[in-house]
Design a protein around this motif. Structure first.
Motif, PDB file in Angstrom:
ATOM      1  N   HIS A  94     116.975 -29.327  58.615  1.00 18.12           N
ATOM      2  CA  HIS A  94     115.633 -29.238  59.194  1.00 18.12           C
ATOM      3  C   HIS A  94     115.349 -27.793  59.587  1.00 18.12           C
ATOM      4  CE1 HIS A  94     112.968 -29.370  62.857  1.00 18.12           C
ATOM      5  NE2 HIS A  94     112.260 -30.154  62.069  1.00 18.12           N
ATOM      6  N   VAL A  95     114.082 -27.396  59.468  1.00 16.06           N
ATOM      7  CA  VAL A  95     113.642 -26.040  59.801  1.00 16.06           C
ATOM      8  C   VAL A  95     112.401 -26.125  60.678  1.00 16.06           C
ATOM      9  CG1 VAL A  95     112.829 -23.834  58.863  1.00 16.06           C
ATOM     10  CG2 VAL A  95     114.554 -25.153  57.612  1.00 16.06           C
ATOM     11  N   VAL A  96     112.303 -25.254  61.668  1.00 15.10           N
ATOM     12  CA  VAL A  96     111.080 -25.105  62.465  1.00 15.10           C
ATOM     13  C   VAL A  96     110.309 -23.914  61.900  1.00 15.10           C
ATOM     14  CG1 VAL A  96     110.098 -24.671  64.754  1.00 15.10           C
ATOM     15  CG2 VAL A  96     112.203 -26.028  64.526  1.00 15.10           C
ATOM     16  N   GLY A 117     115.029 -32.382  50.067  1.00 17.40           N
ATOM     17  CA  GLY A 117     115.637 -32.958  51.257  1.00 17.40           C
ATOM     18  C   GLY A 117     115.684 -32.112  52.498  1.00 17.40           C
ATOM     19  N   VAL A 118     114.968 -30.991  52.531  1.00 19.36           N
ATOM     20  CA  VAL A 118     114.904 -30.177  53.750  1.00 19.36           C
ATOM     21  C   VAL A 118     113.583 -30.447  54.456  1.00 19.36           C
ATOM     22  CG1 VAL A 118     114.835 -27.834  54.682  1.00 19.36           C
ATOM     23  CG2 VAL A 118     116.426 -28.385  52.838  1.00 19.36           C
ATOM     24  N   ASP A 119     113.660 -30.965  55.665  1.00 17.77           N
ATOM     25  CA  ASP A 119     112.464 -31.299  56.447  1.00 17.77           C
ATOM     26  C   ASP A 119     112.034 -30.098  57.281  1.00 17.77           C
ATOM     27  OD1 ASP A 119     112.474 -33.922  55.522  1.00 17.77           O
ATOM     28  OD2 ASP A 119     113.820 -34.571  57.129  1.00 17.77           O
ATOM     29  N   TRP A 120     110.796 -30.135  57.760  1.00 21.49           N
ATOM     30  CA  TRP A 120     110.283 -29.051  58.576  1.00 21.49           C
ATOM     31  C   TRP A 120     109.358 -29.603  59.651  1.00 21.49           C
ATOM     32  CZ3 TRP A 120     104.940 -28.625  58.482  1.00 21.49           C
ATOM     33  CH2 TRP A 120     104.299 -29.290  57.425  1.00 21.49           C
ATOM     34  N   THR A 121     109.248 -28.862  60.727  1.00 22.61           N
ATOM     35  CA  THR A 121     108.298 -29.162  61.799  1.00 22.61           C
ATOM     36  C   THR A 121     107.556 -27.880  62.127  1.00 22.61           C
ATOM     37  OG1 THR A 121     109.749 -30.860  62.744  1.00 22.61           O
ATOM     38  CG2 THR A 121     108.028 -29.949  64.179  1.00 22.61           C
ATOM     39  N   ALA A 122     106.233 -27.968  62.214  1.00 19.46           N
ATOM     40  CA  ALA A 122     105.423 -26.812  62.595  1.00 19.46           C
ATOM     41  C   ALA A 122     105.314 -26.745  64.112  1.00 19.46           C
ATOM     42  CB  ALA A 122     104.038 -26.900  61.966  1.00 19.46           C
ATOM     43  N   GLY A 349      94.041 -29.346  55.183  1.00 24.15           N
ATOM     44  CA  GLY A 349      94.377 -30.724  55.471  1.00 24.15           C
ATOM     45  C   GLY A 349      95.743 -30.928  56.102  1.00 24.15           C
ATOM     46  N   SER A 350      96.475 -29.841  56.360  1.00 24.73           N
ATOM     47  CA  SER A 350      97.804 -29.934  56.969  1.00 24.73           C
ATOM     48  C   SER A 350      97.729 -29.462  58.421  1.00 24.73           C
ATOM     49  CB  SER A 350      98.786 -29.049  56.196  1.00 24.73           C
ATOM     50  OG  SER A 350      98.633 -27.688  56.589  1.00 24.73           O
ATOM     51  N   PRO A 351      98.828 -29.570  59.172  1.00 24.73           N
ATOM     52  CA  PRO A 351      98.829 -29.038  60.541  1.00 24.73           C
ATOM     53  C   PRO A 351      98.631 -27.525  60.589  1.00 24.73           C
ATOM     54  CG  PRO A 351     100.661 -30.568  60.224  1.00 24.73           C
ATOM     55  CD  PRO A 351     100.069 -30.320  58.878  1.00 24.73           C
ATOM     56  N   LEU A 352      98.748 -26.851  59.448  1.00 25.72           N
ATOM     57  CA  LEU A 352      98.617 -25.397  59.395  1.00 25.72           C
ATOM     58  C   LEU A 352      97.242 -24.953  58.905  1.00 25.72           C
ATOM     59  CD1 LEU A 352     101.797 -26.011  59.190  1.00 25.72           C
ATOM     60  CD2 LEU A 352     101.957 -23.705  58.271  1.00 25.72           C
ATOM     61  N   GLU A 353      96.305 -25.865  58.784  1.00 23.74           N
ATOM     62  CA  GLU A 353      94.975 -25.498  58.308  1.00 23.74           C
ATOM     63  C   GLU A 353      94.345 -24.460  59.241  1.00 23.74           C
ATOM     64  OE1 GLU A 353      90.799 -27.624  56.854  1.00 23.74           O
ATOM     65  OE2 GLU A 353      92.347 -28.801  57.851  1.00 23.74           O
ATOM     66  N   VAL A 354      93.747 -23.418  58.665  1.00 22.85           N
ATOM     67  CA  VAL A 354      93.176 -22.342  59.472  1.00 22.85           C
ATOM     68  C   VAL A 354      91.695 -22.601  59.717  1.00 22.85           C
ATOM     69  CG1 VAL A 354      94.856 -20.685  58.608  1.00 22.85           C
ATOM     70  CG2 VAL A 354      92.652 -20.891  57.468  1.00 22.85           C
TER      71      VAL A 354
END
Length: 380
Positions: A94-96, A117-122, A349-354
Motif C-alpha cells: 500500500h502507498v499513501v 496489486g498495489v493499493d493506494w490512499t490519497a 471523477g476521482s478524489p484527486l479531481e482539481v
C-alpha cells in the motif's frame, strides 16, 4: 572540500575529458564497448543500458546537488517513479499519495500499479495527521509527497512526514520537481528518496525529457540501480548531456523564476478577476511558514482560481500571448494551462479531481513587466 550549489552544478561529475581536455563532458553516443578480454570491460562499461559515461556524469551531479550518494537518470519522470515503485513494492502493498498529486503520478498508481496489486490512499500531505491516518500498518511501504504539490501548491512538512513514515517502517519519497534541488533538499530533512522530472526546472529549456531518483541510502541505491538496468528505461546520452547543460544555470534561473513569480502573485492577489491565488510565498498561504523553513525561496509555479468559474478560466488560458498555452513547466519560457482539461484530466471523477476554475502558471524568466502586461490583458 565542500563546495556551494552553483559550483557543484558546474563541476560535479564533469571533470575535463582526460584524453582531449574538453571542458564539457563528451556525448558517448554508443550502444556497446570493446572489452580487453572476456569478462574484462574497460572501466566497467559493457553496454549503454547498464552504464554510459555521459549518463554517469549527470547521475553524479544530481546526487551532489541533492546531498545524496546515488543518483539515477531515467527516460522520464514517470519511468523513474515506476522503477522506484516496482523496486520497493510488491502485490499486497500500500502507498499513501497526495490528494492533489500530479495527474501522471495518479494514473501510474490508479491505472497501472493497482492492476498488479498495489493499493493506494490519497491524503492531504500538508496535514501530518491525515497522512498518519491513511497509513495501513504492515502494508504501507511508501509515503509519497509532492511539495509544493501539483497543481494546488500545497506544502508538506518533510521532516514531520519522515518521522511518520519511519514510525510505520515506510519510506518517505518526495517529488522535488516544483522546487528543484536549488530551492529544497528533502534528503537533508529526512526523506529516503527524491524524485525529479528533470524535464522541468533541472533541464530548464523545454528541449529534453528525463527523470531522476536520488537517495542517500547506498543499499537502496544499489537496488534501484539494479532495477534501472533490469527494467531499462534509462536516460540516453544526448538527453543526459542536454540535462547537464541545463543544470549549469539552475541556480541563476531559479532566482529569476522566483523574482518574476513573486511579482505576479502579488499582482494576481489584488485582481478582481481572481478569486484565490495559490502561491506559498504569500503570507496568507496555509503552508507559508513551513515553506519558509524548508525552502530557500518559493518557486516559479503559481495557480489561481478564476472568479468567473471554468468558462472564465478557459478564456484566460486562451487569451495570453507571452504565456504559451502548453503542458509541462519549468522552462525559461512562461506557460499557462487549465489543469482540469490538460495535465490533470486523468484525475477527473476521482478524489484527486482539481477545481474546474483553476489556472496554472509556470512563470518563466522573461521581463517581468511584459508578463504582467500579458496577464492584465488576458484577465481584462
Amino acid at each position: 572540500m565542500s563546495y556551494g550549489f552553483e559550483t557543484l552544478a558546474i563541476h560535479a561529475g564533469q571533470e575535463p575529458d582526460p584524453r582531449t581536455g574538453a571542458v564539457i563532458p563528451p556525448i558517448f553516443q554508443t550502444s556497446t564497448y570493446a572489452q580487453d578480454a572476456v569478462g574484462s570491460p574497460r572501466l566497467g562499461y559493457e553496454y549503454s543500458r547498464s552504464g554510459n559515461p555521459t549518463r554517469d556524469a549527470l547521475q553524479e551531479c544530481l546526487a551532489a546537488l541533492e546531498g545524496g550518494t546515488v543518483g539515477l537518470a531515467f527516460a522520464s519522470g514517470l519511468a523513474a517513479e515506476d522503477t522506484l515503485l516496482r523496486t520497493v513494492c510488491a502485490p499486497g502493498d500500500h502507498v499513501v499519495i497526495p490528494d492533489d498529486a500530479y495527474g501522471g503520478t495518479y494514473r501510474l498508481f490508479a491505472r497501472v500499479a493497482q492492476r498488479w496489486g498495489v493499493d493506494w490512499t490519497a491524503a492531504k500531505v500538508s496535514d501530518p495527521d491525515a497522512v498518519r491516518a491513511a497509513i495501513q500498518p504492515g502494508r504501507t511501504k511508501i509515503v509519497w509527497a509532492e511539495t509544493p504539490t501539483n497543481p494546488l501548491l500545497g506544502i508538506a512538512d518533510i521532516a514531520a512526514l519522515a518521522g511518520i513514515a519511519h514510525e510505520a517502517s515506510a519510506l518517505l519519497v518526495v517529488d522535488n520537481t516544483f522546487a528543484s534541488p536549488y530551492l529544497q533538499q528533502p534528503l537533508g530533512l529526512g526523506a529516503d528518496v527524491v524524485v525529479h522530472s528533470t524535464t522541468k526546472y533541472v533541464g530548464g529549456h523545454s528541449d529534453v525529457v528525463g527523470g531522476a531518483l536520488i537517495t542517500a541510502d547506498t543499499a537502496l541505491g544499489d537496488e534501484l540501480r539494479y532495477h534501472q538496468n533490469a527494467m531499462g528505461a534509462i536516460n540516453g546520452p544526448f538527453d543526459a548531456w542536454l540535462t547537464l547543460r541545463g543544470i549549469k544555470t539552475l541556480g541563476v534561473r531559479m532566482d529569476r523564476h522566483c523574482d518574476n513569480a513573486e511579482r505576479i502573485a502579488a499582482f494576481l492577489s489584488g485582481h478582481p478577476a481572481v478569486s484565490q491565488v495559490l502561491y506559498p510565498g504569500l503570507p496568507e498561504h496555509p503552508g507559508h511558514e513551513v515553506a519558509a523553513k524548508q525552502m530557500r525561496r518559493f518557486g516559479g509555479m503559481i495557480s489561481f482560481r478564476a472568479a468567473g468559474g471554468e468558462e472564465a478560466a478557459v478564456k484566460i488560458c486562451n487569451s495570453t500571448e507571452l504565456f504559451v498555452l502548453a503542458e509541462s513547466l519549468g522552462g525559461v519560457e512562461s506557460l499557462i494551462e487549465h489543469p482540469g482539461q490538460m495535465t490533470h484530466a486523468s484525475a477527473a471523477g476521482s478524489p484527486l479531481e482539481v477545481p474546474a476554475d483553476l489556472v496554472r502558471l509556470s512563470v518563466g524568466i522573461e521581463t517581468a513587466d511584459d508578463l504582467l502586461a500579458d496577464l492584465e490583458r488576458a484577465l481584462g
